[in-house]
Design an enzyme around this catalytic site. Structure first.
Site, PDB file in Angstrom:
ATOM      1  N   PRO A  96       6.875   1.724  -3.499  1.00 41.29           N
ATOM      2  CG  PRO A  96       9.493   2.243  -3.609  1.00 41.29           C
ATOM      3  CD  PRO A  96       7.717   2.265  -3.770  1.00 41.29           C
ATOM      4  CD  GLU A  97       2.716  -1.425   1.303  1.00 41.99           C
ATOM      5  OE1 GLU A  97       2.840  -1.768   1.938  1.00 41.99           O
ATOM      6  OE2 GLU A  97       1.978  -1.082   0.170  1.00 41.99           O
TER       7      GLU A  97
END
Ligand SMILES: [Zn+2]
Length: 295
Positions: free
Chosen positions: A14-15
């Site tokens: 996840p960014e």
């Protein structure tokens, strides 16, 4: 938009946009509510809370959760003067739902609320994520004080970034991934922003001029904002959205994960280079390789 999680070619994490989506979900679903019970179901999920699971539970039981914050990929909820800090790792999710639904074997920490409403479950199949309770951490938890502001925070200072980049003597993609310079940009959005800015990933940072840094920063913000919009989740569903993969921004990607496919701007086949045990994707026309490069 389709939301099927699809593992990125490098096992993407996840960014910032995914984490910001989760932050908004927490703000919507749990801010203002008082915790009734806290149960740590797997000690690894609180491994960074050095005082141990019982101390984690005791610190939070009966407390009210306040504002949800984010810096880079870290999330925290203010708990009075203290903080509940979370990092989702590779596969962490914060799920909100009816308290009587079945408990998945991947739930690591389980919070119930004194209003008997939806509960909060930190679910993490691979257990790389973690949570900790940080006394006096409401404003900025100590464990993440070294992390630079991210480009969507009001505190972000573009002029300072320019100065620091030019002093850095590294490749520009390495610099974008350095959380002490600029936080929240991971592999996917670094490649996309560099493509938009027309910069090769190995361009030495000390050769970037002011307008180039400004263009790059604008591209980073644009990519993050678009991805955030794509991840803007419906709060009708009792699900605090993060899919643990890159997922929903897939359709908008110009170069990342698209080796051999045509560049959306010029049609040249996208090139993949090995980069820090992962990959860097570029358009060989739009992002010409610099004569001097820092790989
Ligand atoms: Zn191109």
């Amino acid at each position: 938009m389709a939301r099927h999680p699809r593992p990125g070619p490098d096992g993407t994490m996840p960014e910032l946009p995914e984490v910001e989506t989760v932050r908004r979900g927490l703000e919507h679903h749990v801010t203002g509510r008082a915790i009734d019970t806290v149960r740590v179901l797997h000690p690894r999920a609180v491994r960074r809370h050095l005082a141990g699971p019982a101390d984690f539970e005791a610190g939070l039981t009966g407390r009210s959760l306040d504002t949800a914050h984010r810096r880079g990929k870290y999330l925290w909820l203010s708990v009075g003067e203290d903080a509940l800090l979370a990092h989702l790792g590779m596969s962490g999710q914060l799920l909100v739902g009816e308290p009587d639904r079945p408990l998945s074997p991947h739930v690591r920490i389980w919070f119930t609320f004194s209003d008997s409403g939806p509960d909060l479950r930190f679910t993490d199949q691979r257990t790389f994520g973690h949570m900790c309770f940080v006394p006096d951490g409401a404003e900025l938890p100590g464990p993440i004080a070294h992390i630079a502001p991210d480009p969507l925070e009001p505190a972000f200072d573009a002029a300072e970034l320019t100065q620091r980049l030019r002093r850095r003597h590294t490749g520009v993609k390495r610099a974008l991934l350095d959380q002490s310079l600029i936080s929240g940009v991971g592999n996917i959005y670094a490649d996309e922003a560099l493509w938009r800015a027309g910069l090769h990933w190995a361009r030495p940072t000390e050769t970037l001029n002011g307008p180039e840094v400004a263009t790059l920063l604008a591209a980073v913000r644009e990519v993050l904002t678009e991805a955030l919009t794509a991840g803007g989740t419906s709060f009708d569903s009792l699900y605090v959205d993060v899919n643990g993969e890159s997922g929903y921004f897939d359709r908008s990607l110009a170069v990342y994960g698209r080796e051999g496919l045509p560049c959306p701007r010029c049609g040249a086949p996208v090139r993949r280079d090995p980069f820090m045990n992962r990959s860097a994707y570029t358009c060989p026309q739009c992002q010409p390789r610099p004569r001097r490069a820092r790989w």
